[in-house]
Design a protein around this motif. Structure first.
Motif, mmCIF file in Angstrom:
data_model
loop_
_atom_site.group_PDB
_atom_site.id
_atom_site.type_symbol
_atom_site.label_atom_id
_atom_site.label_comp_id
_atom_site.label_asym_id
_atom_site.label_seq_id
_atom_site.Cartn_x
_atom_site.Cartn_y
_atom_site.Cartn_z
ATOM 1 N N LEU A 7 6.723 5.167 5.796
ATOM 2 C CA LEU A 7 5.623 4.814 6.700
ATOM 3 C C LEU A 7 5.107 6.034 7.462
ATOM 4 O O LEU A 7 3.901 6.172 7.678
ATOM 5 N N LEU A 20 3.038 8.027 5.106
ATOM 6 C CA LEU A 20 1.770 7.334 4.893
ATOM 7 C C LEU A 20 0.821 7.551 6.070
ATOM 8 O O LEU A 20 -0.381 7.755 5.874
ATOM 9 N N GLU A 58 -2.779 9.329 5.621
ATOM 10 C CA GLU A 58 -4.023 8.660 6.026
ATOM 11 C C GLU A 58 -4.826 9.520 6.994
ATOM 12 O O GLU A 58 -6.059 9.566 6.911
#
Length: 147
Positions: free
Chosen positions: A34, A37, A41
């Motif tokens: 996470l 990620l 992003e």
């Protein structure tokens, strides 16, 4: 990974005697995934063209987005560590929050000026105070003696 850890928890999922259980390693891998990620992003949002690149110091907005994203991720990790009574999760959260605070003070504040610097310092002080209060209230509390 979190669902797999919950699914493996009641089973004997140890691969070898010297290896930790898979159900205890999967949540850590999920948190790392996470965090990666989140950074991908942010890099994708500020990318120019089809390729993404992790660049610090290109724009102030990108640097501050990383700082705010890391701080929010650390606060959510601390909240889940307190709620789930997970000591290693709380340690990882405090370490991430400390690294983010150092980045904000040592790197980001030099790029800000005037009221932006003051507002950033106030926001960082409030968030660090909330972390201290949460740790004091939910983690470092002393057990009450029955009288």
């Amino acid at each position: 990974m979190f669902l797999a850890a919950w699914w493996f928890a009641p089973t004997e999922d140890r691969l070898a005697a010297f290896v930790p259980r898979v159900s205890t390693m999967l949540p850590a891998a999920g948190v790392i995934l996470l965090f990666l990620l989140l950074n991908i992003e942010i890099a994708d949002f500020y990318a120019i063209g089809p390729a993404i690149a992790f660049r610090f110091g290109v724009t102030l907005a990108q640097d501050l987005t990383y700082t705010i994203g890391w701080l929010v991720f650390g606060l959510l990790l601390l909240t889940s560590g307190i709620y789930l009574h997970n000591r290693l999760g709380r340690i990882a959260a405090v370490a991430l929050i400390a690294i983010t605070a150092c980045k904000a003070f040592l790197y980001d504040m030099g790029s800000l000026g005037g009221l932006y610097r003051v507002g950033s310092l106030v926001g960082l002080a409030i968030s660090l105070s909330l972390v201290a209060l949460a740790l004091q209230k939910f983690v470092l509390h002393s057990p009450q003696d029955p009288a």
